[in-house]
Design a protein around this motif. Sequence first.
Motif, PDB file in Angstrom:
ATOM      1  N   UNK A 102       6.849  -1.213 -10.025  1.00 24.56           N
ATOM      2  CA  UNK A 102       7.308  -1.593  -8.685  1.00 24.56           C
ATOM      3  C   UNK A 102       7.738  -3.059  -8.650  1.00 24.56           C
ATOM      4  N   UNK A 103       6.999  -3.912  -9.351  1.00 26.46           N
ATOM      5  CA  UNK A 103       7.383  -5.333  -9.405  1.00 26.46           C
ATOM      6  C   UNK A 103       8.744  -5.502 -10.086  1.00 26.46           C
ATOM      7  N   UNK A 163      -1.917  -0.045 -13.263  1.00 30.43           N
ATOM      8  CA  UNK A 163      -1.319  -1.320 -13.671  1.00 30.43           C
ATOM      9  C   UNK A 163       0.148  -1.124 -14.058  1.00 30.43           C
ATOM     10  N   UNK A 164       0.444  -0.005 -14.716  1.00 27.74           N
ATOM     11  CA  UNK A 164       1.833   0.310 -15.069  1.00 27.74           C
ATOM     12  C   UNK A 164       2.669   0.580 -13.810  1.00 27.74           C
ATOM     13  N   UNK A 165       2.060   1.267 -12.829  1.00 29.15           N
ATOM     14  CA  UNK A 165       2.769   1.553 -11.576  1.00 29.15           C
ATOM     15  C   UNK A 165       3.069   0.263 -10.812  1.00 29.15           C
ATOM     16  N   UNK A 166       2.103  -0.666 -10.831  1.00 28.16           N
ATOM     17  CA  UNK A 166       2.306  -1.965 -10.182  1.00 28.16           C
ATOM     18  C   UNK A 166       3.463  -2.701 -10.855  1.00 28.16           C
ATOM     19  N   UNK A 167       3.436  -2.745 -12.200  1.00 28.57           N
ATOM     20  CA  UNK A 167       4.501  -3.448 -12.944  1.00 28.57           C
ATOM     21  C   UNK A 167       5.866  -2.810 -12.701  1.00 28.57           C
ATOM     22  N   UNK A 194       0.832  -1.212   0.000  1.00 29.38           N
ATOM     23  CA  UNK A 194       0.000   0.000   0.000  1.00 29.38           C
ATOM     24  C   UNK A 194       0.866   1.262   0.000  1.00 29.38           C
ATOM     25  N   UNK A 195       1.916   1.263   0.832  1.00 26.60           N
ATOM     26  CA  UNK A 195       2.784   2.447   0.928  1.00 26.60           C
ATOM     27  C   UNK A 195       3.523   2.670  -0.393  1.00 26.60           C
ATOM     28  N   UNK A 196       4.009   1.597  -0.992  1.00 31.86           N
ATOM     29  CA  UNK A 196       4.731   1.719  -2.266  1.00 31.86           C
ATOM     30  C   UNK A 196       3.820   2.287  -3.350  1.00 31.86           C
ATOM     31  N   UNK A 197       2.588   1.783  -3.446  1.00 30.45           N
ATOM     32  CA  UNK A 197       1.676   2.310  -4.470  1.00 30.45           C
ATOM     33  C   UNK A 197       1.219   3.723  -4.145  1.00 30.45           C
ATOM     34  N   UNK A 231      12.683   3.053  -3.194  1.00 30.90           N
ATOM     35  CA  UNK A 231      11.751   3.087  -2.060  1.00 30.90           C
ATOM     36  C   UNK A 231      12.180   2.107  -0.973  1.00 30.90           C
ATOM     37  N   UNK A 232      12.082   2.531   0.267  1.00 30.74           N
ATOM     38  CA  UNK A 232      12.544   1.724   1.391  1.00 30.74           C
ATOM     39  C   UNK A 232      11.767   0.411   1.535  1.00 30.74           C
ATOM     40  N   UNK A 233      10.528   0.369   1.054  1.00 28.57           N
ATOM     41  CA  UNK A 233       9.696  -0.824   1.243  1.00 28.57           C
ATOM     42  C   UNK A 233       9.512  -1.656  -0.024  1.00 28.57           C
ATOM     43  N   UNK A 234      10.176  -1.293  -1.104  1.00 27.44           N
ATOM     44  CA  UNK A 234       9.873  -1.953  -2.379  1.00 27.44           C
ATOM     45  C   UNK A 234      10.154  -3.454  -2.327  1.00 27.44           C
ATOM     46  N   UNK A 235      11.177  -3.872  -1.594  1.00 26.63           N
ATOM     47  CA  UNK A 235      11.490  -5.313  -1.522  1.00 26.63           C
ATOM     48  C   UNK A 235      10.444  -6.085  -0.712  1.00 26.63           C
ATOM     49  N   UNK A 236       9.781  -5.403   0.213  1.00 33.41           N
ATOM     50  CA  UNK A 236       8.767  -6.067   1.041  1.00 33.41           C
ATOM     51  C   UNK A 236       7.378  -6.028   0.407  1.00 33.41           C
ATOM     52  N   UNK A 237       7.244  -5.288  -0.700  1.00 35.76           N
ATOM     53  CA  UNK A 237       5.923  -5.065  -1.319  1.00 35.76           C
ATOM     54  C   UNK A 237       5.576  -6.211  -2.264  1.00 35.76           C
TER      55      UNK A 237
END
Length: 259
Positions: free
Chosen positions: A255-256, A249-253, A125-128, A184-190
């Motif tokens: 971050x992934x 959807x692009x933002x999710x991809x 949630x924080x990453x998005x 982002x500090x949480x990207x690996x946990x997202x």
Amino acid sequence: MNKIDIRTVDVTQYVQPLREGGSLPAIVKADDDFLYVIKFRGAGQGKKALIAEFIGGEIARAIGLNVPELVFMNLDDSFSKTEPDEEIQDLLKFSVGLNLGLHFLSGAITFDPLVSNVDAYTASLVVLLDSIISNIDRTAKNTNLLHWHNALWVIDNGASFYFHHDFKNWKNHLTRTFPLIKDHVLVQKATQLEEAKKQITTVLTTHVIKDIVNSIPEDWLTNESDNMSSTEMRKAYIEFINSRLSKIDLLVKEAQDAR
């Protein structure tokens, strides 16, 4: 009538500066007897940082994240007259009027990615959130997250919406994604970005976005260097946020891929 009910309080006591912030926020007491961290309109990025802090905080709250209560804070000119520190004195002088306060979370500790725990859904949630509001300042160096009562709390969104520092070209940002999410500090946990996306797209409706943006104090939107009216600025914020949601959807991809 806006559904968002932001209280307005008067500052009654300047308690202490928080010198770890470049903009010299401070702990103050208000006429409701609570302590707040005040963000000053007279600080470096001025009223635009308050707008970013406000919109980012209320969007975070709307999507289900923990955010300290935000209040509008009236500051009168009496505090600058009794302050011995010249730097703080000037800051108080230039901040007379309406500022932004965050409820002070006594005993909260700064989130440390090496030792603090956060569940995958909250991290997602924080990453998005930060992809949507284009927050460039939630990194391992400066997490802008707190741990309080065994929960993660989101603070300090003032570096978001950086398009508003150059309103002449703001429309150029409508087609962009947010590559800086890689830092982002949480990207690996997202790891639950799809689930977080469903929550965000369900609750963050155009109506909610308009309520938040329409709650920005009018005088925060007046700036001699901008050639847009306050109405045009509100429309720009709404259009920008909607453009991010249309690309979620692009933002999710993105971050992934960063993970």
